[in-house]
Design a protein around this motif. Sequence first.
Motif, mmCIF file in Angstrom:
data_model
loop_
_atom_site.group_PDB
_atom_site.id
_atom_site.type_symbol
_atom_site.label_atom_id
_atom_site.label_comp_id
_atom_site.label_asym_id
_atom_site.label_seq_id
_atom_site.Cartn_x
_atom_site.Cartn_y
_atom_site.Cartn_z
ATOM 1 N N LEU A 97 0.831 -1.201 0.000
ATOM 2 C CA LEU A 97 0.000 0.000 0.000
ATOM 3 C C LEU A 97 0.868 1.255 0.000
ATOM 4 O O LEU A 97 0.564 2.236 -0.693
ATOM 5 C CB LEU A 97 -0.928 0.001 1.214
ATOM 6 C CG LEU A 97 -2.068 -1.023 1.207
ATOM 7 C CD1 LEU A 97 -2.847 -0.956 2.517
ATOM 8 C CD2 LEU A 97 -2.996 -0.813 0.018
ATOM 9 N N LEU A 98 1.944 1.242 0.770
ATOM 10 C CA LEU A 98 2.851 2.380 0.768
ATOM 11 C C LEU A 98 3.462 2.572 -0.613
ATOM 12 O O LEU A 98 3.496 3.696 -1.145
ATOM 13 C CB LEU A 98 3.956 2.176 1.810
ATOM 14 C CG LEU A 98 3.543 2.256 3.274
ATOM 15 C CD1 LEU A 98 4.702 1.846 4.183
ATOM 16 C CD2 LEU A 98 3.069 3.652 3.641
ATOM 17 N N ALA A 99 3.958 1.491 -1.194
ATOM 18 C CA ALA A 99 4.600 1.586 -2.502
ATOM 19 C C ALA A 99 3.626 2.071 -3.570
ATOM 20 O O ALA A 99 3.988 2.894 -4.429
ATOM 21 C CB ALA A 99 5.190 0.232 -2.894
ATOM 22 N N SER A 100 2.386 1.603 -3.514
ATOM 23 C CA SER A 100 1.401 2.012 -4.520
ATOM 24 C C SER A 100 1.047 3.487 -4.393
ATOM 25 O O SER A 100 0.586 4.109 -5.360
ATOM 26 C CB SER A 100 0.135 1.160 -4.405
ATOM 27 O OG SER A 100 -0.552 1.443 -3.197
ATOM 28 N N GLY A 102 3.343 5.706 -3.675
ATOM 29 C CA GLY A 102 4.550 6.451 -3.998
ATOM 30 C C GLY A 102 5.489 6.660 -2.826
ATOM 31 O O GLY A 102 6.445 7.424 -2.928
ATOM 32 N N ILE A 103 5.232 5.986 -1.707
ATOM 33 C CA ILE A 103 6.140 6.058 -0.563
ATOM 34 C C ILE A 103 7.206 4.990 -0.760
ATOM 35 O O ILE A 103 6.892 3.810 -0.955
ATOM 36 C CB ILE A 103 5.387 5.824 0.765
ATOM 37 C CG1 ILE A 103 4.231 6.817 0.906
ATOM 38 C CG2 ILE A 103 6.339 5.923 1.950
ATOM 39 C CD1 ILE A 103 4.640 8.269 0.936
ATOM 40 N N THR A 104 8.465 5.363 -0.683
ATOM 41 C CA THR A 104 9.541 4.432 -1.026
ATOM 42 C C THR A 104 10.434 4.063 0.154
ATOM 43 O O THR A 104 11.328 3.215 0.006
ATOM 44 C CB THR A 104 10.429 5.029 -2.132
ATOM 45 O OG1 THR A 104 11.019 6.256 -1.662
ATOM 46 C CG2 THR A 104 9.618 5.311 -3.392
ATOM 47 N N ILE A 105 10.220 4.661 1.327
ATOM 48 C CA ILE A 105 11.100 4.434 2.477
ATOM 49 C C ILE A 105 10.244 4.266 3.730
ATOM 50 O O ILE A 105 9.233 4.954 3.903
ATOM 51 C CB ILE A 105 12.066 5.617 2.707
ATOM 52 C CG1 ILE A 105 12.724 6.069 1.400
ATOM 53 C CG2 ILE A 105 13.136 5.263 3.738
ATOM 54 C CD1 ILE A 105 13.470 7.381 1.515
#
Length: 271
Positions: A97-100, A102-105
Amino acid sequence: MPSSKPKPWVIGNWKMNPETPMAQQQLTQQLIDQIIHDPASDMGATTLNLAVAPTFLHLLMVQQQLQQAKSPVQVVAQDVSRFAGTGAYTGDVSAQLLASAGITITLIGHSERRSLYAEGAVVLREKLQAAVKAGLDIVFCIGETLSEREAGQAEQVVLQQIAEVFDSVSLQDWQQHLIIAYEPVWAIGTGKTASPDDAESMHAAIRTGLKKYHPSLVDVPILYGGSVKPDNAASLAACANINGALVGGASLDAGSFIKIAQAFSHNCKAG
Protein backbone atom coordinates in the motif's frame (compact mmCIF):
# COMPACT_ATOMS: atom_id res chain seq x y z
CA MET A 1 35.37 4.08 8.01
CA PRO A 2 33.37 3.57 4.81
CA SER A 3 35.42 3.30 1.63
CA SER A 4 33.71 6.46 0.36
CA LYS A 5 31.53 8.53 2.66
CA PRO A 6 27.96 8.28 1.35
CA LYS A 7 25.70 11.26 0.83
CA PRO A 8 24.21 11.85 4.28
CA TRP A 9 20.59 11.38 5.27
CA VAL A 10 18.75 13.75 7.59
CA ILE A 11 15.28 12.42 8.44
CA GLY A 12 12.77 14.20 10.64
CA ASN A 13 10.58 11.77 12.58
CA TRP A 14 7.45 13.73 13.47
CA LYS A 15 6.02 10.79 15.45
CA MET A 16 2.41 11.57 16.57
CA ASN A 17 2.81 15.30 15.87
CA PRO A 18 1.58 17.94 15.02
CA GLU A 19 -2.01 17.65 16.18
CA THR A 20 -4.06 19.01 13.28
CA PRO A 21 -3.96 18.84 9.47
CA MET A 22 -3.47 22.61 9.40
CA ALA A 23 -0.44 22.32 11.69
CA GLN A 24 0.98 19.60 9.44
CA GLN A 25 0.53 21.82 6.41
CA GLN A 26 2.11 24.79 8.16
CA LEU A 27 5.16 22.80 9.23
CA THR A 28 5.55 21.41 5.72
CA GLN A 29 5.22 24.87 4.21
CA GLN A 30 7.82 26.24 6.61
CA LEU A 31 10.23 23.56 5.38
CA ILE A 32 9.47 24.43 1.78
CA ASP A 33 10.03 28.13 2.47
CA GLN A 34 13.33 27.43 4.22
CA ILE A 35 14.67 25.22 1.45
CA ILE A 36 13.29 26.64 -1.76
CA HIS A 37 12.45 30.26 -1.10
CA ASP A 38 15.50 31.13 1.02
CA PRO A 39 18.68 31.07 -1.10
CA ALA A 40 20.77 31.39 2.06
CA SER A 41 19.70 27.91 3.16
CA ASP A 42 22.00 26.37 0.51
CA MET A 43 20.02 23.14 0.60
CA GLY A 44 19.34 20.69 -2.15
CA ALA A 45 19.32 17.06 -3.20
CA THR A 46 22.93 17.24 -4.41
CA THR A 47 24.52 17.43 -0.96
CA LEU A 48 22.24 15.25 1.18
CA ASN A 49 19.06 13.20 1.30
CA LEU A 50 16.44 15.11 3.26
CA ALA A 51 13.21 13.49 4.45
CA VAL A 52 10.37 13.72 6.95
CA ALA A 53 8.17 11.03 8.48
CA PRO A 54 4.62 12.32 9.19
CA THR A 55 1.81 10.29 10.74
CA PHE A 56 0.00 7.81 8.49
CA LEU A 57 -3.02 10.12 8.61
CA HIS A 58 -1.06 12.94 6.96
CA LEU A 59 1.50 10.99 4.93
CA LEU A 60 0.02 11.56 1.49
CA MET A 61 -1.03 15.14 2.23
CA VAL A 62 2.55 16.07 3.14
CA GLN A 63 3.89 14.15 0.15
CA GLN A 64 1.57 16.01 -2.25
CA GLN A 65 2.45 19.38 -0.73
CA LEU A 66 6.19 18.72 -1.09
CA GLN A 67 5.83 17.42 -4.64
CA GLN A 68 3.73 20.39 -5.77
CA ALA A 69 6.45 22.71 -4.47
CA LYS A 70 9.12 20.65 -6.27
CA SER A 71 10.87 20.25 -2.94
CA PRO A 72 13.78 17.78 -2.60
CA VAL A 73 12.35 16.57 0.71
CA GLN A 74 11.26 12.92 0.61
CA VAL A 75 8.50 11.33 2.69
CA VAL A 76 9.13 8.33 4.95
CA ALA A 77 6.63 6.03 6.64
CA GLN A 78 7.10 5.71 10.39
CA ASP A 79 6.32 2.00 10.33
CA VAL A 80 5.01 -0.78 8.11
CA SER A 81 2.85 -3.84 8.61
CA ARG A 82 4.36 -7.29 9.01
CA PHE A 83 1.58 -8.53 6.71
CA ALA A 84 1.80 -8.21 2.94
CA GLY A 85 -0.68 -6.98 0.37
CA THR A 86 -4.25 -6.30 1.43
CA GLY A 87 -6.64 -8.13 3.70
CA ALA A 88 -8.25 -8.33 7.13
CA TYR A 89 -5.54 -6.55 9.13
CA THR A 90 -7.40 -3.76 10.88
CA GLY A 91 -5.25 -0.73 11.60
CA ASP A 92 -2.26 -1.85 9.50
CA VAL A 93 -0.67 -0.32 6.40
CA SER A 94 1.24 -2.78 4.25
CA ALA A 95 4.42 -2.20 2.29
CA GLN A 96 2.50 -2.70 -0.96
CA LEU A 97 0.00 0.00 0.00
CA LEU A 98 2.85 2.38 0.77
CA ALA A 99 4.60 1.59 -2.50
CA SER A 100 1.40 2.01 -4.52
CA ALA A 101 1.01 5.48 -2.98
CA GLY A 102 4.55 6.45 -4.00
CA ILE A 103 6.14 6.06 -0.56
CA THR A 104 9.54 4.43 -1.03
CA ILE A 105 11.10 4.43 2.48
CA THR A 106 9.99 3.22 5.89
CA LEU A 107 11.35 3.11 9.40
CA ILE A 108 11.46 -0.30 11.04
CA GLY A 109 12.44 -1.18 14.60
CA HIS A 110 12.23 2.24 16.21
CA SER A 111 12.82 1.92 19.96
CA GLU A 112 9.28 3.11 20.68
CA ARG A 113 7.89 0.27 18.57
CA ARG A 114 10.18 -2.17 20.37
CA SER A 115 9.31 -0.95 23.88
CA LEU A 116 5.68 0.21 23.63
CA TYR A 117 4.46 -2.46 21.21
CA ALA A 118 6.78 -5.31 22.23
CA GLU A 119 8.13 -5.75 18.70
CA GLY A 120 10.86 -8.36 18.83
CA ALA A 121 13.05 -10.15 16.34
CA VAL A 122 10.25 -12.26 14.79
CA VAL A 123 8.06 -9.26 14.01
CA LEU A 124 10.98 -7.17 12.78
CA ARG A 125 12.15 -9.93 10.47
CA GLU A 126 8.68 -10.16 8.93
CA LYS A 127 8.50 -6.39 8.49
CA LEU A 128 11.91 -6.33 6.78
CA GLN A 129 10.86 -9.12 4.45
CA ALA A 130 7.57 -7.43 3.60
CA ALA A 131 9.27 -4.10 2.95
CA VAL A 132 12.01 -5.40 0.65
CA LYS A 133 9.52 -7.57 -1.24
CA ALA A 134 7.55 -4.40 -2.02
CA GLY A 135 10.73 -2.59 -3.10
CA LEU A 136 10.92 -0.19 -0.16
CA ASP A 137 14.12 1.19 1.32
CA ILE A 138 14.42 0.70 5.06
CA VAL A 139 15.84 2.70 7.95
CA PHE A 140 16.42 -0.05 10.52
CA CYS A 141 16.71 1.32 14.04
CA ILE A 142 18.88 -0.19 16.76
CA GLY A 143 19.98 1.01 20.18
CA GLU A 144 20.62 0.15 23.81
CA THR A 145 18.88 1.20 27.02
CA LEU A 146 20.61 3.10 29.82
CA SER A 147 20.85 -0.03 31.98
CA GLU A 148 22.44 -1.95 29.12
CA ARG A 149 24.97 0.81 28.54
CA GLU A 150 25.81 1.09 32.24
CA ALA A 151 26.33 -2.68 32.32
CA GLY A 152 28.88 -2.38 29.52
CA GLN A 153 26.63 -4.22 27.06
CA ALA A 154 25.91 -1.45 24.55
CA GLU A 155 27.92 -2.81 21.63
CA GLN A 156 26.77 -6.36 22.30
CA VAL A 157 23.12 -5.29 22.31
CA VAL A 158 23.17 -3.29 19.08
CA LEU A 159 25.16 -5.90 17.18
CA GLN A 160 22.78 -8.59 18.42
CA GLN A 161 19.83 -6.54 17.14
CA ILE A 162 21.41 -6.68 13.69
CA ALA A 163 22.30 -10.37 13.98
CA GLU A 164 18.70 -11.27 14.90
CA VAL A 165 17.40 -10.02 11.56
CA PHE A 166 20.38 -10.14 9.25
CA ASP A 167 19.50 -13.28 7.31
CA SER A 168 15.85 -12.30 6.93
CA VAL A 169 16.75 -10.42 3.74
CA SER A 170 19.46 -10.96 1.14
CA LEU A 171 22.94 -9.49 1.05
CA GLN A 172 21.86 -7.52 -2.03
CA ASP A 173 19.00 -6.02 -0.05
CA TRP A 174 21.43 -4.96 2.68
CA GLN A 175 23.66 -3.40 0.05
CA GLN A 176 20.90 -1.57 -1.81
CA HIS A 177 17.95 -1.02 0.52
CA LEU A 178 19.13 -0.82 4.14
CA ILE A 179 20.15 2.17 6.24
CA ILE A 180 21.00 1.73 9.92
CA ALA A 181 19.90 4.30 12.51
CA TYR A 182 21.70 4.02 15.84
CA GLU A 183 19.46 5.57 18.47
CA PRO A 184 20.54 5.08 22.09
CA VAL A 185 17.23 4.67 23.90
CA TRP A 186 18.42 6.71 26.87
CA ALA A 187 18.96 9.73 24.59
CA ILE A 188 15.58 9.79 22.82
CA GLY A 189 13.44 12.71 23.93
CA THR A 190 15.47 13.12 27.13
CA GLY A 191 17.71 15.98 26.07
CA LYS A 192 20.69 13.70 26.66
CA THR A 193 22.93 13.01 23.70
CA ALA A 194 25.80 10.62 23.26
CA SER A 195 29.02 12.61 23.02
CA PRO A 196 30.46 12.78 19.50
CA ASP A 197 33.26 10.45 20.63
CA ASP A 198 30.81 7.92 22.10
CA ALA A 199 28.55 8.11 19.03
CA GLU A 200 31.50 7.75 16.66
CA SER A 201 32.82 4.79 18.63
CA MET A 202 29.49 2.99 18.44
CA HIS A 203 29.05 3.77 14.76
CA ALA A 204 32.54 2.41 14.08
CA ALA A 205 31.67 -0.78 16.00
CA ILE A 206 28.45 -1.18 14.00
CA ARG A 207 30.34 -0.69 10.75
CA THR A 208 32.95 -3.26 11.77
CA GLY A 209 30.15 -5.66 12.69
CA LEU A 210 28.48 -5.21 9.31
CA LYS A 211 31.78 -5.70 7.49
CA LYS A 212 32.12 -9.14 9.08
CA TYR A 213 29.03 -10.26 7.18
CA HIS A 214 30.46 -8.98 3.89
CA PRO A 215 33.15 -6.39 3.03
CA SER A 216 30.70 -4.38 0.89
CA LEU A 217 28.55 -3.61 3.94
CA VAL A 218 31.20 -1.22 5.20
CA ASP A 219 29.42 1.35 3.02
CA VAL A 220 25.93 0.96 4.55
CA PRO A 221 24.89 4.44 5.80
CA ILE A 222 24.63 4.66 9.59
CA LEU A 223 22.63 7.55 11.05
CA TYR A 224 22.63 8.85 14.61
CA GLY A 225 19.36 9.48 16.46
CA GLY A 226 18.97 10.74 19.99
CA SER A 227 18.27 14.38 20.89
CA VAL A 228 20.02 15.73 17.80
CA LYS A 229 19.85 19.54 17.86
CA PRO A 230 21.39 22.43 15.94
CA ASP A 231 24.01 22.96 18.63
CA ASN A 232 25.39 19.40 18.43
CA ALA A 233 24.76 18.61 14.76
CA ALA A 234 28.07 19.96 13.44
CA SER A 235 30.16 17.90 15.85
CA LEU A 236 28.17 14.77 15.00
CA ALA A 237 28.39 15.48 11.27
CA ALA A 238 32.18 15.75 11.52
CA CYS A 239 32.47 12.13 12.71
CA ALA A 240 33.79 9.83 10.00
CA ASN A 241 31.33 7.00 10.60
CA ILE A 242 28.16 9.08 11.13
CA ASN A 243 26.29 9.44 7.85
CA GLY A 244 23.36 11.57 8.94
CA ALA A 245 20.72 11.95 11.60
CA LEU A 246 17.30 10.66 12.56
CA VAL A 247 15.85 13.75 14.22
CA GLY A 248 12.93 13.70 16.64
CA GLY A 249 11.73 16.77 18.53
CA ALA A 250 13.96 19.24 16.71
CA SER A 251 12.35 18.29 13.38
CA LEU A 252 9.07 19.85 14.55
CA ASP A 253 10.68 23.26 14.17
CA ALA A 254 11.54 23.90 10.53
CA GLY A 255 14.35 26.30 11.35
CA SER A 256 16.04 23.88 13.74
CA PHE A 257 15.63 20.97 11.35
CA ILE A 258 17.20 22.89 8.49
CA LYS A 259 20.14 23.96 10.67
CA ILE A 260 20.79 20.30 11.46
CA ALA A 261 20.55 19.42 7.77
CA GLN A 262 22.92 22.26 6.89
CA ALA A 263 25.52 20.91 9.31
CA PHE A 264 25.58 17.58 7.47
CA SER A 265 25.35 19.23 4.05
CA HIS A 266 28.29 21.56 4.75
CA ASN A 267 30.37 18.71 6.17
CA CYS A 268 29.68 16.68 3.04
CA LYS A 269 30.90 19.55 0.86
CA ALA A 270 33.97 20.05 3.04
CA GLY A 271 34.80 16.36 2.74
